[in-house]
Structure formats: structure tokens, C-alpha cells
Write a protein that holds these residues in place. Structure first.
Motif, PDB file in Angstrom:
ATOM      1  N   LEU A  72      56.548  28.047  36.186  1.00  0.00           N
ATOM      2  CA  LEU A  72      55.298  28.114  36.628  1.00  0.00           C
ATOM      3  C   LEU A  72      54.479  27.011  35.475  1.00  0.00           C
ATOM      4  O   LEU A  72      54.751  26.842  34.468  1.00  0.00           O
ATOM      5  CB  LEU A  72      55.469  29.555  36.553  1.00  0.00           C
ATOM      6  N   PHE A  73      53.457  26.524  36.424  1.00  0.00           N
ATOM      7  CA  PHE A  73      52.622  25.617  35.520  1.00  0.00           C
ATOM      8  C   PHE A  73      51.474  26.301  33.811  1.00  0.00           C
ATOM      9  O   PHE A  73      51.778  25.575  32.776  1.00  0.00           O
ATOM     10  CB  PHE A  73      51.228  24.744  36.547  1.00  0.00           C
ATOM     11  N   ALA A  74      51.766  27.343  34.822  1.00  0.00           N
ATOM     12  CA  ALA A  74      51.050  27.943  33.646  1.00  0.00           C
ATOM     13  C   ALA A  74      51.798  28.378  32.584  1.00  0.00           C
ATOM     14  O   ALA A  74      50.979  28.464  31.481  1.00  0.00           O
ATOM     15  CB  ALA A  74      50.369  29.136  34.461  1.00  0.00           C
ATOM     16  N   ASP A  75      53.286  28.942  32.882  1.00  0.00           N
ATOM     17  CA  ASP A  75      53.748  28.828  31.858  1.00  0.00           C
ATOM     18  C   ASP A  75      54.372  27.851  31.233  1.00  0.00           C
ATOM     19  O   ASP A  75      53.906  27.929  29.620  1.00  0.00           O
ATOM     20  CB  ASP A  75      55.312  29.483  32.306  1.00  0.00           C
ATOM     21  N   LEU A  76      53.964  26.971  31.946  1.00  0.00           N
ATOM     22  CA  LEU A  76      54.297  26.029  30.447  1.00  0.00           C
ATOM     23  C   LEU A  76      53.143  25.468  29.398  1.00  0.00           C
ATOM     24  O   LEU A  76      54.046  25.076  28.496  1.00  0.00           O
ATOM     25  CB  LEU A  76      54.902  24.386  31.795  1.00  0.00           C
ATOM     26  N   ILE A  77      51.746  25.014  30.459  1.00  0.00           N
ATOM     27  CA  ILE A  77      50.429  24.460  28.998  1.00  0.00           C
ATOM     28  C   ILE A  77      50.303  25.856  28.439  1.00  0.00           C
ATOM     29  O   ILE A  77      50.480  25.474  26.701  1.00  0.00           O
ATOM     30  CB  ILE A  77      49.267  24.974  30.093  1.00  0.00           C
ATOM     31  N   ASN A  78      50.928  26.803  28.380  1.00  0.00           N
ATOM     32  CA  ASN A  78      50.916  27.886  27.473  1.00  0.00           C
ATOM     33  C   ASN A  78      52.156  28.388  26.595  1.00  0.00           C
ATOM     34  O   ASN A  78      51.848  29.750  26.254  1.00  0.00           O
ATOM     35  CB  ASN A  78      50.744  29.556  28.208  1.00  0.00           C
ATOM     36  N   SER A  79      52.812  28.418  26.215  1.00  0.00           N
ATOM     37  CA  SER A  79      54.358  28.672  26.307  1.00  0.00           C
ATOM     38  C   SER A  79      54.003  27.554  24.985  1.00  0.00           C
ATOM     39  O   SER A  79      55.330  26.206  25.201  1.00  0.00           O
ATOM     40  CB  SER A  79      55.496  29.274  27.074  1.00  0.00           C
TER      41      SER A  79
END
Length: 697
Positions: free
Chosen positions: A148-155
Motif C-alpha cells: 500500500l502506498f500509505a504504508d510505504l511512505i510511512n514505514s
């Protein structure tokens, strides 16, 4: 480059004379001083946002400010000579992925047809040299495509060292096929050299597209793409139809520290709006003075997120698709080490349902070219033709018209799709969330920060829809709060000011039978009340102070308040014979005959058949023999003196107790702040306490 600049050759079904009416709105037509919404930028993001707001709430005032003389932004188009005459032809973004659900839904709403990009024949590759690649796998891209895009930028654990590794370093670990796919993606999709782009860019692109590099290439120009009939220029021009747009208004300042927000253009124009959407590419924000200054991580995003290539995008029109007649698809890859043209690729962007009937439509090739140094347009035009003719082995290859553009030299675009540079701070990635609110009422929205389809036309529609929905929520919330705002309203309707029906009209300026005069009342207390106030209707009221609280069967005359004065004072004829004259509020009453009044304070609570003589109240002629009953009645001149018939239980010479005196003082002190009912109740309790004290003594 594939998203915004990929294949541009689709032919418009309209002639230039069919430009929508919204294409030219002069400043003289703009009468609004403060708009509900102003959109800066008439690209796909800005037009989508403006259209969504206008359709959701038609009553809102929406203005679009565009720096150029046409809409579209990176969806660029120009007029070209074709086999069917002069037509609008795409020279910018035009490839539509079959997974671009939001863009396809918008195109369907605008009644524009789409068709599959045709591949009629074999591809042509001409390379003077080949580079060898090391064997490896593409497992990392597959992992990104399912994250998920959100998971990538926040991980941070998923990002790891991706911000510190370049695309070129990464591609060296891939096998030849995968490495070629990544390099071709950088050339045609991003127009960026891999040495200057961070590996995180590829990871974010794969996550937002849910695809690997190879799958992205196929969706944008390499076999699976869709094309719009008339080109994407037809889509944006229909999208702009009906919107209020001012052209040649380059915005240089946006102030979110004031309300309403203010905008200033390079030609000195000033605009104000409750909500502002800045829908321009991220790199161009450096051209706009944003107030207040964005936070440091967002400024770092602006500085480290931009296009790095210098490619030319060109379009060729032909009398017929001669490449198809020779079994070629029109897709050419050309490389050379001699220069000045070192790399070129082309795509067939002719709109047709099949290869059989494609010859009936105008034929186009759209391509991207890299030069080692700048050369004049005529030289570029000749090099385009020679490279394609040499690759296809055509003896005669003469286009009807050629047009090209360089986005990198355009100060309003500064390139095509931006890319993240090496060592970009991780905290800057959090702004890749569809839109960013500057302070409160100014919002930055663009495909460059879309969480879905990052950098593409579908990303532009997604970002425009997201920010417009948020703006609609902000406006709705503000409108709900403003219901209670005190906005002066001037009324021209005469207003009869009557605060209470208990006050007769004589108090309001009608005395001594004078005619009633009404003055115009300017009503400004609150915007909640209507501008026009009708004259209140009169009512009949029976007030407790007239002694008629008991259920009486006798009909009593109606006392009309707020009505015109009568010629003669009304005759008071009540069953209880209680004349109301305790207050100066009531009009003067002439002395009238009174009936017998039996008041509890005279000790006549018990029933008796003895008739007391009538005594006229406040009549000085009445002489009271105080020694007859031993009781001096002096509490009020309004109560007649009665002779008591029952004195056996009361000590008339007793003095009030201290409690009664204290209670009397409290009643006296609270009288000014008490209502009539409260005062009457307090006095009743006081009298009862006094009588109790007298009986006990």
C-alpha cells in the motif's frame, strides 16, 4: 514521462474554430469581488476540482486562473495540418491506462469515446551499441507493487536505504530484460537520467500503480494503452466548458494568513476567495510567494522533487500510415553515439478501431527525442524524419506537419513528471497524500503528490477530486457556523415595536387620543430574522392582576393591547370589583362606583351574610372612624376600610416579630428584581406570617 507526456498524437474531431466558449473570458466579465473558491491552474487537476465543486454546489462562485492561453497544463495540444484539414492534436499527455478508473469515469461523463491503442505490425529497434547487464531478479519491484502506498511512505523499515540509492545503481543488480525495462521507464515515463533519481521514486511509482516497471510500460504506450477520440485535448476542453476561467493570469503570490485568502498575479490583478486550490506542478511552486511560508519538510520536497530531463516531445501527421502498409507498428527505438540526436522513440497514436479501417482517419506518430545540445526547430524536424525513415528503411517518408515542445524549458511546467532526487529527507514523503493545506484555506493539489497513480493523468483526477471534496466540507462547515453571524440587514418595512402585550398602546406614544404615529424601524439585530416583518396581530388577554384568575362564568370585556386608543376610557366592570390602578402604566381611570370588597386582610375570611357599606377607594370624603374597630388600616389607599366581624382570635395591639420584619425587608429589597407573580407570592407569604404572629400574641 509516460504518464503526462506519453504519446500525444491523437487527432481532435473538432476544428480550431470549435474551441469551447469558456476559452476566452475577459476580466470585464468578472464581477465578483470575493469568490467562494479560486483554482490556480487549468490543468487536469484544477479543472477536475472546479467542475466537481460547481456541480456539487451550483450556487458557489468558482473562478479558475490560468497563466497560459489554453487549458490542459501538461495535457498539451496544438493545431496541425492533417489529411482532414487543420485539427487540434495532442502534443502532451495522452496515454490512458486500463486501470485508470477515475480518469475513465470522468471521460465517460464527458461523453468521449476511447479505444485500444493499436499495434499493427512489428516493432523496430535500431541500436549502435548494447550494454551488458548482470543477472538478478525483479522480486523487489513485485514487493513494491503489492505494498500500500500509505504504508510505504510511512514505514522507515520499508524505505530503508532507497532514498540513498540511485536508479542506475539499482538497475545494475537486475537481469538484462528487467534492467532495460527500468531504463526505458526512466526515458519514456519520467524523462530522467537514472543517475539523478532516487530508488524510492520507482518504489513509490510501483506502489501507486500496483504494478512492476514492465507492467507500467505496457499500460502506457506499449500495447495496453487506451486513447481518447479527439485526443486528451478534447477531454480537457469539454471539462473546461461552463467554467469561469481567466487566461493569461500568472499567479505570483498566495496569502493564506488573511481571510479571505488573497491572490496576486503578475499583471497586478488581485483576487480574494474563501477557499483556494493551487493546482500547479510541485516544481513551479518556487515561482509563487506562499504566505505563510511552508514548513521545512515541504520546502525540502519542493527543492528535491522535480523533472531532470530535457527531452523534446514531437508529433508528426501523415497522409496515411505507411508504416502499417509495410508491416510495421510505428513503434521505433533509435539510438546513436554520434549526436546531436542520441535517442528517439515513437508510438502510433492514430485513433482507429482496427488496423483494417485505420487508413480512413488522420494518421499520427508521437515520439520523444534526446539531443546532446540545442539545435533549431528545422534541424530537429529533419533529424526526426531521418531517424524514423532510416529505422523503417523507407525511401520516402514525408510527414504533412511536425510539432514539438520541450517541457523542461517551460517555466510554467519545468518538465514533465517530477522525480525524487537522491538523499531526499524521509519526512518530506508524508506530503505525498493527494493534497497539502498550506495553513487553513489554501490547498496545494497536483498529480505530483497523488497517493494513487502518482504523476499520471489519473493521479491528477484523483488529487482534484480529493481536494475539491475537502473544500466542499470546509465551505459547508463555515456556512453552518455563519448562520449565527450578526450581519446587519436593513429593512424598509415599517416595524411596530411592541415588546409585550401587557403594555397598552398609550405607553408607546399614543396619549390623550392623539393619532398613532409609526416610525420606520431599521432592523439590524441578527441575520436570522427575515428582512420583512409583518405587523403583529392583537390578542385578547386576561391578566391575573385584574383579579380574574378564578374560573368565572361571567363574560368579561376583551382588553385589546397594541390597538388604537378608544374615544372614551373603557368602563371596568369585573365580577371581583378589583380596579387595577397600582401602576402608572395603565391609563387614568375616572372614579367609578365600586361593589362590596371582602378582603382577607380585614379579618372577614369567614362567610357572613352581613353586607358592608360600599366605600369608594381613594375618596378623601370618606371619613374612617378608627376607634370603631380598633384597627387602623393604612397599608394601601387602594383597599377600602372594612369593619371586622371576627376579632376574637387576633391581638390587634401586638407587634410584628423580628422574623416578620426581616422577611418584609427582604421582600422590599428584592422587589425591583422580582416579577409580578414573584412579588405577589412573597407578599402573600408575608401577610400569612404576620397573621400567624398576631394570633399567637
Amino acid at each position: 514521462m509516460f504518464r503526462w507526456c506519453l504519446l500525444i498524437l491523437c487527432v481532435s474531431a473538432q476544428t480550431p474554430s470549435q474551441q469551447p466558449a469558456s476559452a476566452n473570458i475577459s476580466s470585464s466579465n468578472i464581477q465578483q469581488s470575493i469568490y467562494d473558491v479560486i483554482v490556480v491552474g487549468a490543468g487536469l487537476t484544477g479543472l477536475t476540482a472546479a467542475r466537481n465543486i460547481q456541480q456539487s454546489r451550483p450556487g458557489l462562485s468558482v473562478l479558475v486562473l490560468e497563466a497560459r492561453g489554453q487549458v490542459g497544463g501538461r495535457v498539451r495540444y496544438a493545431t496541425m495540418q492533417t489529411r482532414n484539414g487543420v485539427e487540434f492534436v495532442d502534443t502532451g499527455s495522452q496515454f490512458i491506462s486500463p486501470t485508470d478508473t477515475e480518469l475513465l469515469a470522468l471521460i465517460q461523463q464527458l461523453n468521449v469515446r476511447t479505444t485500444q491503442q493499436l499495434t499493427c505490425g512489428n516493432n523496430t529497434v535500431f541500436q549502435q551499441t548494447r550494454r551488458k547487464k548482470r543477472q538478478s531478479s525483479v522480486q523487489m519491484q513485485q514487493q513494491w507493487s503489492t505494498t500500500l502506498f500509505a504504508d510505504l511512505i510511512n514505514s522507515p523499515e520499508l524505505i530503508g536505504n532507497l532514498t540513498n540509492t540511485s536508479i542506475s545503481q539499482m538497475s545494475q543488480q537486475l537481469d538484462p530484460a528487467d534492467s532495460d525495462s527500468v531504463n526505458r521507464l526512466m526515458q519514456t515515463f519520467f524523462d530522467a537520467p537514472g543517475e539523478q533519481v532516487s530508488e524510492i521514486q520507482l518504489a513509490l511509482t510501483c506502489a501507486s500503480q500496483n504494478a512492476t516497471a514492465v507492467e507500467i510500460l505496457r499500460r502506457f504506450g506499449h500495447g495496453q494503452s487506451l486513447l481518447a477520440q479527439g485526443g486528451m485535448n478534447e477531454v480537457v476542453r469539454r471539462l473546461a466548458d461552463g467554467l469561469l476561467i481567466e487566461y493569461s493570469q500568472r499567479v505570483v503570490s498566495v496569502n493564506d494568513a488573511t481571510f479571505p485568502a488573497t491572490i496576486q498575479t503578475s499583471n497586478g490583478r488581485r483576487f480574494s476567495a474563501r477557499q483556494v486550490i493551487v493546482a500547479v506542478p510541485i516544481p513551479t511552486l518556487e515561482n509563487i510567494d506562499l504566505v505563510p511560508t511552508p514548513e521545512a519538510p515541504f520546502q525540502q520536497l519542493i527543492q528535491n522533487y522535480g523533472p531532470t530531463g530535457h527531452a523534446y516531445y514531437f508529433t508528426m501527421s501523415f497522409q496515411r500510415p505507411t508504416w502499417r502498409l509495410n508491416g510495421r507498428s510505428g513503434k521505433v527505438i533509435y539510438t546513436s553515439t554520434s549526436g546531436p540526436l542520441v535517442w528517439l522513440t515513437t508510438f502510433d497514436t492514430t485513433f482507429a478501431q482496427s488496423c483494417d479501417n485505420s487508413t480512413s482517419a488522420s494518421s499520427f506518430l508521437w515520439g520523444i527525442a534526446h539531443f546532446t545540445y540545442d539545435v533549431p526547430f528545422e534541424t530537429r524536424k529533419r533529424l526526426y524524419t531521418q531517424a524514423i525513415m532510416y529505422s523503417l528503411r523507407f525511401a520516402d517518408f514525408s510527414p504533412l506537419d511536425v510539432s514539438d515542445s520541450n517541457f523542461a524549458n517551460d517555466d510554467l511546467a519545468k518538465g514533465t513528471i517530477p522525480t525524487l532526487r537522491l538523499n531526499i529527507p524521509m519526512e518530506s514523503l508524508k506530503y505525498l497524500n493527494d493534497f497539502h493545506t498550506l495553513y487553513q484555506n489554501v490547498h496545494i493539489a497536483t498529480a505530483d503528490i497523488a497517493s494513487n497513480s502518482l504523476g499520471t493523468m489519473n493521479g491528477a483526477v484523483h488529487s482534484g477530486t480529493s481536494v475539491s471534496n475537502y473544500v466542499l466540507q470546509m465551505l459547508a462547515a463555515a456556512d453552518d457556523q455563519n448562520i449565527l453571524r450578526d450581519t446587519p440587514i436593513e429593512s424598509t418595512t415599517p416595524y411596530v415595536y411592541s415588546t409585550s402585550s401587557h403594555y397598552p398602546p398609550g405607553i408607546l406614544g399614543v396619549r390623550n387620543n392623539e393619532p398613532s404615529t409609526r416610525s420606520s424601524f431599521q432592523y439590524e439585530t441578527s441575520s436570522q430574522y427575515p428582512v420583512t416583518v409583518e405587523t403583529p396581530t392583537t390578542t385578547t388577554i386576561r391578566h391575573f392582576s385584574f383579579g380574574n384568575l378564578d374560573n368565572s362564568t361571567n363574560e368579561e370585556p376583551a382588553v385589546l393591547y397594541d390597538s388604537a386608543p378608544q374615544e372614551a376610557p373603557p368602563t371596568l366592570n369585573y365580577s371581583t370589583t378589583f380596579a387595577y390602578s397600582t401602576s402608572s402604566v395603565m391609563p387614568p381611570v375616572e372614579p367609578i362606583e365600586t361593589t362590596t370588597l371582602r378582603h382577607f386582610s380585614n379579618g372577614n375570611l369567614e362567610n357572613t351574610t352581613a353586607q358592608s357599606p360600599a366605600v369608594q377607594r381613594d375618596d378623601p370624603a370618606v371619613v374612617v372612624n378608627q376607634q370603631q374597630n380598633g384597627y387602623v388600616y393604612s397599608t394601601s389607599t387602594h383597599y377600602p376600610i372594612q369593619l371586622s366581624s371576627n376579632r376574637n382570635s387576633v391581638n390587634f395591639r401586638a407587634t410584628p416579630s423580628p422574623e416578620v420584619v426581616q422577611q418584609l425587608q427582604q421582600v422590599s429589597e428584592n422587589a425591583s428584581n422580582s416579577t409580578s407573580l414573584q412579588l405577589a407570592s412573597s407578599l402573600t407569604q408575608l401577610v400569612q406570617s404576620l397573621l400567624t404572629t398576631l394570633r399567637l400574641q
